[in-house]
Design a protein around this motif. Structure first.
Motif, PDB file in Angstrom:
ATOM      1  N   VAL A 285       1.572  12.591  -8.962  1.00 19.56           N
ATOM      2  CA  VAL A 285       0.111  12.539  -8.794  1.00 19.56           C
ATOM      3  C   VAL A 285      -0.439  11.221  -9.324  1.00 19.56           C
ATOM      4  N   SER A 286       0.070  10.778 -10.482  1.00 16.09           N
ATOM      5  CA  SER A 286      -0.459   9.541 -11.076  1.00 16.09           C
ATOM      6  C   SER A 286      -0.221   8.344 -10.159  1.00 16.09           C
ATOM      7  N   LEU A 287       0.985   8.267  -9.563  1.00 16.26           N
ATOM      8  CA  LEU A 287       1.263   7.153  -8.650  1.00 16.26           C
ATOM      9  C   LEU A 287       0.434   7.265  -7.369  1.00 16.26           C
ATOM     10  N   ALA A 288       0.235   8.498  -6.901  1.00 16.77           N
ATOM     11  CA  ALA A 288      -0.606   8.679  -5.711  1.00 16.77           C
ATOM     12  C   ALA A 288      -2.043   8.246  -5.984  1.00 16.77           C
ATOM     13  N   VAL A 289      -2.548   8.565  -7.180  1.00 17.48           N
ATOM     14  CA  VAL A 289      -3.908   8.161  -7.543  1.00 17.48           C
ATOM     15  C   VAL A 289      -3.996   6.638  -7.648  1.00 17.48           C
ATOM     16  N   MET A 290      -2.995   6.025  -8.287  1.00 13.23           N
ATOM     17  CA  MET A 290      -2.986   4.566  -8.361  1.00 13.23           C
ATOM     18  C   MET A 290      -2.953   3.955  -6.964  1.00 13.23           C
ATOM     19  N   ALA A 291      -2.129   4.521  -6.078  1.00 16.18           N
ATOM     20  CA  ALA A 291      -2.041   4.018  -4.706  1.00 16.18           C
ATOM     21  C   ALA A 291      -3.402   4.100  -4.017  1.00 16.18           C
ATOM     22  N   ALA A 292      -4.125   5.198  -4.238  1.00 18.92           N
ATOM     23  CA  ALA A 292      -5.451   5.343  -3.640  1.00 18.92           C
ATOM     24  C   ALA A 292      -6.401   4.268  -4.152  1.00 18.92           C
ATOM     25  N   GLY A 293      -6.316   3.953  -5.441  1.00 22.96           N
ATOM     26  CA  GLY A 293      -7.166   2.912  -6.001  1.00 22.96           C
ATOM     27  C   GLY A 293      -6.919   1.561  -5.359  1.00 22.96           C
ATOM     28  N   PHE A 294      -5.639   1.220  -5.168  1.00 23.69           N
ATOM     29  CA  PHE A 294      -5.340  -0.073  -4.552  1.00 23.69           C
ATOM     30  C   PHE A 294      -5.678  -0.079  -3.063  1.00 23.69           C
ATOM     31  N   ALA A 295      -5.581   1.079  -2.409  1.00 20.72           N
ATOM     32  CA  ALA A 295      -5.952   1.148  -0.995  1.00 20.72           C
ATOM     33  C   ALA A 295      -7.424   0.812  -0.798  1.00 20.72           C
ATOM     34  N   VAL A 296      -8.264   1.168  -1.768  1.00 25.41           N
ATOM     35  CA  VAL A 296      -9.700   0.854  -1.682  1.00 25.41           C
ATOM     36  C   VAL A 296      -9.908  -0.652  -1.558  1.00 25.41           C
ATOM     37  N   LEU A 297      -9.031  -1.429  -2.195  1.00 25.93           N
ATOM     38  CA  LEU A 297      -9.204  -2.882  -2.185  1.00 25.93           C
ATOM     39  C   LEU A 297      -9.033  -3.487  -0.795  1.00 25.93           C
ATOM     40  N   ALA A 298      -8.383  -2.764   0.108  1.00 22.55           N
ATOM     41  CA  ALA A 298      -8.226  -3.301   1.466  1.00 22.55           C
ATOM     42  C   ALA A 298      -9.576  -3.493   2.140  1.00 22.55           C
ATOM     43  N   ALA A 299     -10.571  -2.704   1.693  1.00 22.71           N
ATOM     44  CA  ALA A 299     -11.918  -2.833   2.275  1.00 22.71           C
ATOM     45  C   ALA A 299     -12.915  -3.429   1.296  1.00 22.71           C
ATOM     46  N   ALA A 300     -12.444  -3.783   0.095  1.00 22.76           N
ATOM     47  CA  ALA A 300     -13.369  -4.262  -0.942  1.00 22.76           C
ATOM     48  C   ALA A 300     -13.834  -5.684  -0.643  1.00 22.76           C
ATOM     49  N   ASP A 301     -15.140  -5.910  -0.776  1.00 18.61           N
ATOM     50  CA  ASP A 301     -15.670  -7.267  -0.645  1.00 18.61           C
ATOM     51  C   ASP A 301     -16.831  -7.501  -1.610  1.00 18.61           C
ATOM     52  N   SER A 302     -17.041  -6.541  -2.527  1.00 14.63           N
ATOM     53  CA  SER A 302     -18.125  -6.669  -3.506  1.00 14.63           C
ATOM     54  C   SER A 302     -17.691  -6.047  -4.817  1.00 14.63           C
ATOM     55  N   LEU A 303     -18.399  -6.386  -5.887  1.00  9.97           N
ATOM     56  CA  LEU A 303     -18.017  -5.920  -7.216  1.00  9.97           C
ATOM     57  C   LEU A 303     -18.003  -4.394  -7.334  1.00  9.97           C
ATOM     58  N   PRO A 304     -18.976  -3.657  -6.784  1.00 10.59           N
ATOM     59  CA  PRO A 304     -18.930  -2.192  -6.910  1.00 10.59           C
ATOM     60  C   PRO A 304     -17.639  -1.591  -6.347  1.00 10.59           C
ATOM     61  N   PHE A 305     -17.144  -2.131  -5.224  1.00 11.12           N
ATOM     62  CA  PHE A 305     -15.883  -1.643  -4.668  1.00 11.12           C
ATOM     63  C   PHE A 305     -14.727  -1.885  -5.640  1.00 11.12           C
ATOM     64  N   TYR A 306     -14.691  -3.068  -6.233  1.00 16.24           N
ATOM     65  CA  TYR A 306     -13.624  -3.374  -7.188  1.00 16.24           C
ATOM     66  C   TYR A 306     -13.704  -2.475  -8.420  1.00 16.24           C
ATOM     67  N   LEU A 307     -14.908  -2.210  -8.887  1.00 15.81           N
ATOM     68  CA  LEU A 307     -15.060  -1.333 -10.051  1.00 15.81           C
ATOM     69  C   LEU A 307     -14.626   0.093  -9.723  1.00 15.81           C
ATOM     70  N   LEU A 308     -14.950   0.562  -8.525  1.00 19.34           N
ATOM     71  CA  LEU A 308     -14.501   1.886  -8.104  1.00 19.34           C
ATOM     72  C   LEU A 308     -12.981   1.942  -8.049  1.00 19.34           C
TER      73      LEU A 308
END
Length: 409
Positions: A285-308
């Motif tokens: 679960v921990s690795l899956a959660v980490m993977a989800a966090g990094f997947a968000v960065l594929a669409a990140a282009d602003s600070l709120p996305f990076y903080l999330l």
């Protein structure tokens, strides 16, 4: 208030005094351990080193750290935990003073190499001593508190280092030496030798080769390396991605502060959340959660996305800390705990090298799709933990039975 006291008692109670002295020593060390954070700046600003030369000297410190981890593991099993901790802390304090007083770059490089070796040596001894004194049923809380202290100390070091560096770089080194010496005094005064004596001949005990040929253990180390590769993205590749998105260094500082704040405020709640679940599932679960966090960065282009994204991957790393340390302690035969810890600890310098080397090339080649690759690595690691879990559990049960039989006789 009664509920708060009950929660605090459950979170930290039931651990032996020796553990708390080790925990305090670790915290003091981390709060005072700010020299390396500013070593490259010291070399360029105060000693006239070029950027390339400063990088080589800091690299020498890292090479010393790899050698020190292995040496510390061997000495932990041969000399004992207490002797290794005392020798390494004393050597570190002396070397920090030598660095503070050195002006020639070749001598600074030599002392940096030795400092890396000395500062890495206590790692296996600290953890082996904790395993020795804390009963198996309490180790999840013990390792969770250790992880919390480490991050709390690092946060304190980061805050103090900036202030002290403006006052005096030499003072930075000397205060670091003083905090290391204080830890040495505490261990000398309050921490007994915890290693259990064995009547087995050295040939039966084995050595580093035993740890390096233990397939179940090495599979676990490999999965830990995958996790470390993911987390190492946060201080190597994430800043580059943020720069490419037009975000300032202050934005990355805010992201780092958020991660530290989440760990300091939330880590104490983790054991109650995970203790009733099997460790392989928690790690998956921990690795899956980490993977989800990094997947968000594929669409990140602003600070709120990076903080999330940062909040998500930090929560994943928080869940992984106690079971990682527990499994490592359970797989190691009691007489080889130091060596097993040393091999396990090597995953972190390896990740520190591989993450920027591979991640930088991947980010340049694939752009934001790099984060989907990172997320895929995390998902694969999660699945492999579920596959490897049953074999680990059988080994842990066999090791525990053998330990009980040895202590009975």
């Amino acid at each position: 208030m009664p509920k708060a006291r009950a929660w605090w008692s459950e979170a930290v109670g039931g651990l032996p005094p020796t553990y708390w002295y080790l925990w305090t020593g670790l915290l003091i060390n981390r709060v005072g351990g700010f020299t390396v954070l500013f070593l490259s700046l010291y070399l360029t600003a105060q000693r006239g080193a070029s950027t390339a030369l400063a990088g080589l000297i800091v690299g020498a410190y890292g090479i010393g750290g790899v050698a020190g981890t292995l040496l510390g593991g061997v000495l932990t099993d041969r000399w004992g935990r207490r002797s290794t901790l005392l020798a390494s802390h004393l050597a570190t304090a002396v070397l920090l003073v030598a660095l503070a007083l050195s002006t020639e770059l070749h001598m600074i490089a030599f002392f940096a190499l030795l400092l890396g070796l000395a500062q890495a040596m206590p790692g296996p001894a600290f953890v082996a001593a904790i395993i020795d004194v804390v009963p198996a049923e309490n180790r999840s809380r013990a390792f969770n508190l250790q992880f919390w202290a480490f991050n709390l100390g690092m946060a304190g070091a980061s805050l103090l280092a900036g202030v002290l560096a403006e006052w005096s770089y030499v003072g930075l080194f000397l205060i670091d030496a003083a905090s290391t010496a204080l830890t040495c005094v505490l261990i000398f005064w309050k921490v007994p030798e915890t290693r259990q004596r064995t009547t087995l001949p050295q040939a039966e005990i084995g050595g580093m080769r035993t740890a390096l040929t233990d397939r179940i253990f090495l599979a676990f180390v490999g999965l830990t390396l995958l996790q470390a590769l993911l987390y190492s993205q946060t201080n190597t590749i994430v800043p580059l991605a943020m720069r490419d998105d037009g975000l300032s260094p202050a934005g990355y500082g805010l992201l780092t502060a958020l991660s530290g704040a989440l760990i300091v405020t939330g880590q104490l709640f983790v054991p109650k959340l995970i203790d009733r679940h099997r460790k392989a599932r928690v790690l998956a679960v921990s690795l899956a959660v980490m993977a989800a966090g990094f997947a968000v960065l594929a669409a990140a282009d602003s600070l709120p996305f990076y903080l999330l994204a940062g909040a998500v991957w930090t929560i994943g790393s928080m869940l992984a800390a106690p079971p990682n340390a527990e499994i490592n302690s359970e797989l190691a035969p009691p007489e080889l705990r130091g060596r097993y810890q040393a091999v396990f600890f090597l995953t972190f310098p390896a990740a520190s090298f591989l993450a920027p080397a591979l991640g930088g090339a991947s980010l340049q080649a694939f752009g934001p799709a790099h984060w989907l690759i990172v997320a895929a690595v995390g998902a694969i690691g999660a699945a492999l933990h579920l596959v490897a879990g049953p074999a680990r559990e059988r080994r842990v049960a066999a090791t525990a039975a053998r330990t009980r039989q040895t202590t009975t006789h």
